[in-house]
Design an enzyme around this catalytic site. Structure first.
Site, PDB file in Angstrom:
ATOM      1  N   GLY A 193      36.616  39.708  35.458  1.00 44.11           N
ATOM      2  CA  GLY A 193      36.234  40.953  34.834  1.00 44.11           C
ATOM      3  C   GLY A 193      37.466  41.661  34.370  1.00 44.11           C
ATOM      4  N   HIS A 228      46.940  49.212  40.907  1.00 51.06           N
ATOM      5  CA  HIS A 228      46.800  50.508  40.254  1.00 51.06           C
ATOM      6  C   HIS A 228      46.606  51.726  40.913  1.00 51.06           C
ATOM      7  CE1 HIS A 228      46.413  47.941  36.349  1.00 51.06           C
ATOM      8  NE2 HIS A 228      47.796  47.887  36.782  1.00 51.06           N
ATOM      9  N   LEU A 277      32.824  37.903  31.212  1.00 45.18           N
ATOM     10  CA  LEU A 277      31.549  38.183  30.434  1.00 45.18           C
ATOM     11  C   LEU A 277      32.124  37.237  29.023  1.00 45.18           C
ATOM     12  CD1 LEU A 277      28.948  39.378  30.209  1.00 45.18           C
ATOM     13  CD2 LEU A 277      30.007  41.324  29.240  1.00 45.18           C
ATOM     14  N   GLU A 278      33.211  37.267  28.698  1.00 47.01           N
ATOM     15  CA  GLU A 278      33.647  36.848  27.318  1.00 47.01           C
ATOM     16  C   GLU A 278      35.154  36.238  27.461  1.00 47.01           C
ATOM     17  OE1 GLU A 278      35.190  40.851  25.531  1.00 47.01           O
ATOM     18  OE2 GLU A 278      33.376  40.129  25.032  1.00 47.01           O
ATOM     19  N   ASN A 290      41.443  47.728  39.821  1.00 43.97           N
ATOM     20  CA  ASN A 290      40.366  48.896  39.763  1.00 43.97           C
ATOM     21  C   ASN A 290      40.746  50.136  40.848  1.00 43.97           C
ATOM     22  OD1 ASN A 290      39.069  47.317  38.047  1.00 43.97           O
ATOM     23  ND2 ASN A 290      37.687  46.615  39.467  1.00 43.97           N
ATOM     24  N   ARG A 301      35.982  60.527  37.035  1.00 48.63           N
ATOM     25  CA  ARG A 301      35.830  59.163  37.600  1.00 48.63           C
ATOM     26  C   ARG A 301      35.609  59.107  38.947  1.00 48.63           C
ATOM     27  NH1 ARG A 301      40.515  55.722  35.482  1.00 48.63           N
ATOM     28  NH2 ARG A 301      38.655  54.146  36.035  1.00 48.63           N
TER      29      ARG A 301
HETATM   30  P1  OAD Z   1      39.275  46.101  30.326  1.00 54.69           P
HETATM   31  O1  OAD Z   1      38.480  47.156  30.126  1.00 54.69           O
HETATM   32  O2  OAD Z   1      40.415  45.780  29.619  1.00 54.69           O
HETATM   33  O3  OAD Z   1      38.298  44.640  30.203  1.00 54.69           O
HETATM   34  C1  OAD Z   1      37.293  44.612  30.967  1.00 54.69           C
HETATM   35  C2  OAD Z   1      36.950  43.146  31.012  1.00 54.69           C
HETATM   36  O4  OAD Z   1      35.666  42.884  31.894  1.00 54.69           O
HETATM   37  C3  OAD Z   1      36.638  42.392  29.529  1.00 54.69           C
HETATM   38  O5  OAD Z   1      37.302  41.199  29.295  1.00 54.69           O
HETATM   39  C4  OAD Z   1      35.020  42.414  29.464  1.00 54.69           C
HETATM   40  O6  OAD Z   1      34.666  41.122  28.605  1.00 54.69           O
HETATM   41  C5  OAD Z   1      34.824  42.282  30.809  1.00 54.69           C
HETATM   42  N1  OAD Z   1      33.759  42.611  31.442  1.00 54.69           N
HETATM   43  C6  OAD Z   1      32.684  43.500  30.927  1.00 54.69           C
HETATM   44  N2  OAD Z   1      31.603  43.869  31.508  1.00 54.69           N
HETATM   45  C7  OAD Z   1      31.504  42.744  32.573  1.00 54.69           C
HETATM   46  C8  OAD Z   1      30.580  42.117  33.208  1.00 54.69           C
HETATM   47  N3  OAD Z   1      29.470  42.616  33.664  1.00 54.69           N
HETATM   48  N4  OAD Z   1      30.898  41.056  34.068  1.00 54.69           N
HETATM   49  C9  OAD Z   1      32.040  40.369  33.863  1.00 54.69           C
HETATM   50  N5  OAD Z   1      32.899  40.931  32.839  1.00 54.69           N
HETATM   51  C10 OAD Z   1      32.730  41.976  32.140  1.00 54.69           C
HETATM   52  O7  OAD Z   1      39.497  46.717  31.765  1.00 54.69           O
HETATM   53  P2  OAD Z   1      40.616  45.851  32.848  1.00 54.69           P
HETATM   54  O8  OAD Z   1      41.280  44.476  32.474  1.00 54.69           O
HETATM   55  O9  OAD Z   1      40.290  46.026  34.431  1.00 54.69           O
HETATM   56  O10 OAD Z   1      45.066  50.570  33.974  1.00 54.69           O
HETATM   57  O11 OAD Z   1      41.987  46.717  32.351  1.00 54.69           O
HETATM   58  C11 OAD Z   1      43.096  46.628  32.793  1.00 54.69           C
HETATM   59  C12 OAD Z   1      43.773  48.095  33.060  1.00 54.69           C
HETATM   60  O12 OAD Z   1      43.860  48.795  32.102  1.00 54.69           O
HETATM   61  C13 OAD Z   1      43.348  48.945  33.930  1.00 54.69           C
HETATM   62  O13 OAD Z   1      43.543  48.746  35.413  1.00 54.69           O
HETATM   63  C14 OAD Z   1      43.535  50.496  33.536  1.00 54.69           C
HETATM   64  C15 OAD Z   1      43.451  50.125  32.191  1.00 54.69           C
HETATM   65  O14 OAD Z   1      44.136  50.828  31.288  1.00 54.69           O
HETATM   66  C16 OAD Z   1      45.317  51.694  33.973  1.00 54.69           C
HETATM   67  O15 OAD Z   1      44.795  52.789  33.937  1.00 54.69           O
HETATM   68  C17 OAD Z   1      46.921  51.849  34.514  1.00 54.69           C
END
Ligand code: OAD
Length: 230
Positions: free
Chosen positions: A171, A105, A198-199, A88, A55
């Site tokens: 996001g 995080h 996005l959604e 992030n 990563r």
């Molecule tokens: P997720 O993967 O859970 O969610 C990503 C979000 O971004 C989803 O709702 C997508 O619809 C949206 N998305 C995807 N592409 C996009 C784009 N081009 N523009 C706008 N939105 C977009 O990721 P996080 O919510 O960040 O923690 O996850 C939260 C935490 O869970 C992370 O920090 C990590 C993970 O497990 C740890 O590792 C402790």
């Protein structure tokens, strides 16, 4: 007017960094329990380092996109305070020019010693046998927060949420607490709330306003509107 912005993996998706829970997300390819928990690290530190080394490499090779740049512009050109709280572990906000960024995080670019809590800049590749530069113990790990651990800066973040006039979530899927609860904390303190995703996220209904689309399009549009309207 003070603005607090929460960002998640979706803001970095168009920079080529994978999200976690989308169809091709990281948690569909890796077992979260094995690579993002203290128990997984205790079982197999080499595997966990391998995951974060990959990563770190992806992050080095990625560049900030128009959404990161728009938030940096907002911080510079907006009259009130603009603070970013990011889930992030990449450094794309900083590389786009944002300064007020809290990594709740942790950060891929930092290492921490689990024995003495000394922190330093992570090398490109970390391994279980690396000694801590301060105490010499081979207990070094990425300075990231795993499931079951406490996120960083929570006191400061809740104080900023309590004092903000607008909370914007960008996001993030709204699956992971405590970040998923920030919208209620801000709204409870009287702030307006906006989701840019996005959604619709898991907790989309908690927001007063929602806009859908890719971050690199809808974040610059929103920033333009805020700057023009101040
Ligand atoms: P997720 O993967 O859970 O969610 C990503 C979000 O971004 C989803 O709702 C997508 O619809 C949206 N998305 C995807 N592409 C996009 C784009 N081009 N523009 C706008 N939105 C977009 O990721 P996080 O919510 O960040 O923690 O996850 C939260 C935490 O869970 C992370 O920090 C990590 C993970 O497990 C740890 O590792 C402790």
């Amino acid at each position: 007017m003070n603005i607090v912005i929460l960002t998640g993996a979706g803001i970095s998706a168009e920079s080529g960094l994978g999200t976690f829970r989308d169809v091709d997300g990281l948690w569909t390819k890796y077992d979260l329990e094995e690579v993002a928990t203290p128990e997984g690290f205790a079982r197999n530190p080499a595997l966990v380092h391998e995951f974060y080394n990959a990563r770190r490499k992806n992050c080095r090779e990625a560049a900030p996109n128009a959404a990161h740049s728009a938030l940096a512009r907002l911080e510079q050109e907006y009259g009130g305070a603009v603070r970013i709280v990011t889930q992030n572990v990449d450094n794309l906000h900083e590389r786009a020019g944002s300064r007020a960024v809290r990594h709740m995080h942790g950060e891929l670019s930092r290492a921490i010693c689990a024995a003495c809590m000394h922190r330093w800049d992570a090398p490109e590749v970390m391994a279980p046998e690396d000694p801590c530069p301060a105490c010499g113990v081979a207990a070094t790990r990425p300075d990231v927060v795993w499931f079951g651990e406490f996120p960083y800066f929570m006191d400061e973040i809740y104080a900023e949420l309590a004092g903000c006039d607008l909370f914007v979530s960008i996001g993030t899927s709204g699956n992971v607490y405590p970040a998923a609860g920030f919208v209620e904390a801000a709204a409870g303190a009287g702030a307006e709330t906006l989701e840019l995703n996005l959604e619709p996220s898991f907790n989309a209904s908690a927001f007063m306003e929602r806009r859908q689309g890719p971050a690199a399009k809808i974040v610059p549009e929103w920033v333009e509107q805020v700057i023009a309207g101040q």
